[in-house]
Design a protein around this motif. Structure first.
Motif, short mmCIF file in Angstrom:
data_model
loop_
_atom_site.label_atom_id
_atom_site.label_comp_id
_atom_site.label_asym_id
_atom_site.label_seq_id
_atom_site.Cartn_x
_atom_site.Cartn_y
_atom_site.Cartn_z
N GLN A 98 38.48 46.58 49.35
CA GLN A 98 40.00 46.75 49.03
C GLN A 98 40.21 45.78 47.57
O GLN A 98 41.04 46.34 46.86
N PHE A 99 39.33 45.02 47.41
CA PHE A 99 39.27 44.43 45.87
C PHE A 99 37.59 44.19 45.86
O PHE A 99 37.09 43.54 46.33
N LYS A 100 37.21 44.92 44.68
CA LYS A 100 36.05 44.99 44.38
C LYS A 100 35.43 44.02 43.46
O LYS A 100 34.23 43.76 43.33
N GLY A 101 36.38 43.43 42.67
CA GLY A 101 36.03 42.30 41.93
C GLY A 101 35.57 42.59 40.47
O GLY A 101 34.91 42.16 39.84
N HIS A 102 35.68 43.93 39.99
CA HIS A 102 35.28 44.53 39.04
C HIS A 102 36.02 43.61 37.73
O HIS A 102 36.72 43.19 38.00
N SER A 103 35.38 43.92 36.67
CA SER A 103 35.73 42.95 35.41
C SER A 103 37.31 43.22 34.99
O SER A 103 37.55 44.42 34.97
N LEU A 104 38.07 42.17 35.17
CA LEU A 104 39.58 41.96 34.95
C LEU A 104 40.20 42.95 35.80
O LEU A 104 41.55 43.00 35.64
N GLU A 105 39.67 43.52 36.96
CA GLU A 105 40.42 44.06 38.08
C GLU A 105 41.42 42.74 38.59
O GLU A 105 41.08 41.66 38.67
N THR A 106 42.47 43.31 39.17
CA THR A 106 43.29 42.28 39.47
C THR A 106 44.07 42.82 40.95
O THR A 106 43.96 44.09 41.27
N ILE A 107 44.54 41.60 42.04
CA ILE A 107 45.08 41.92 43.24
C ILE A 107 45.94 40.83 43.37
O ILE A 107 45.64 39.67 43.27
N LEU A 108 47.28 41.06 43.90
CA LEU A 108 48.17 40.04 44.21
C LEU A 108 48.49 39.89 45.59
O LEU A 108 48.82 40.87 46.37
#
Length: 232
Positions: A98-108
């Motif tokens: 659900q959150f892959k942690g790709h560069s500059l990806e965000t999740i709140l």
């Protein structure tokens, strides 16, 4: 026997020096300000820092990464404490993709009431740990500040989490680059406000979290960055 005693004495000296260089949890210091934003160093984990928004940075998920041999021990690892506070959901959201942690990806994330001090948790991806460079942290700091202002908070806490993940990063340079990114974002926002293109609240404080052994080194990088951007 003599060699044993010398070795024992050296070990005691090493332990003493380590203890002297360790900053107590809860220590706070204002390293300076830029454009009205106080840059405050704080020895605290991301689950405990008292701020309106907590920002944490994580690499793309690898199996058992925050508990690996390369990561900081659990008692010193802010990501482990964060995962514990969220009852394992921090790991599950990464494992599930659900959150892959790709560069500059965000999740709140909105943490359950009472699970952590901040009412909101923003995760920012750092990408592949094998490709990390300190320069990325300028962009990460910029994203953190932009999202904080978009959310309408006046302060946020920032945890780089590189040491927690086992990355032997240059602490001072990383901390300084985060400050530079925050300043870039704030100055862009100021430009928009001056041209009646934005109406966000003024960002007043950023709490830059550091581990007990890295507080003073991080502070040096923060102060150097503040001096540099204040000249511009």
């Amino acid at each position: 026997m003599k060699n044993f005693m010398l070795s024992f004495a050296a070990g005691l000296l090493s332990l003493t020096l380590t203890a002297q260089n360790t900053t107590p949890v809860g220590t706070s210091k204002n390293w300076g300000s830029v454009d009205g934003i106080s840059m405050i160093g704080l020895v605290q984990g991301p689950s405990s820092a008292d701020a309106q928004l907590q920002v944490a940075c994580v690499f793309e998920y690898t199996e058992n990464d925050i508990h690996s041999a390369q990561a900081l021990p659990a008692n010193l690892n802010g990501l482990v404490h964060l995962d514990d506070a969220l009852k394992g959901e921090f790991t599950k959201i990464r494992q599930s993709g659900q959150f892959k942690g790709h560069s500059l990806e965000t999740i709140l994330i909105t943490p359950p009431t009472g699970s952590m001090s901040a009412k909101k948790l923003l995760l920012i991806g750092l990408g592949d740990r094998n490709n990390f460079t300190p320069e990325l942290m300028t962009s990460v700091g910029e994203v953190a500040a932009r999202e904080a202002m978009r959310l309408g908070v006046t302060n946020f806490a920032f945890a780089s989490d590189l040491k927690d993940a086992g990355i032997d990063s240059p602490t001072a340079l990383v901390a300084g680059n985060v400050v530079k990114g925050i300043v870039l974002a704030n100055r862009s926002e100021t430009y928009l406000k001056d041209h009646q293109l934005s109406h966000t609240k003024k960002l007043k404080k950023v709490y830059l979290l550091a581990g007990r052994s890295f507080f003073e080194v991080a502070g040096g990088g923060i102060q150097a960055a503040i001096a540099e951007v204040n000249r511009k």
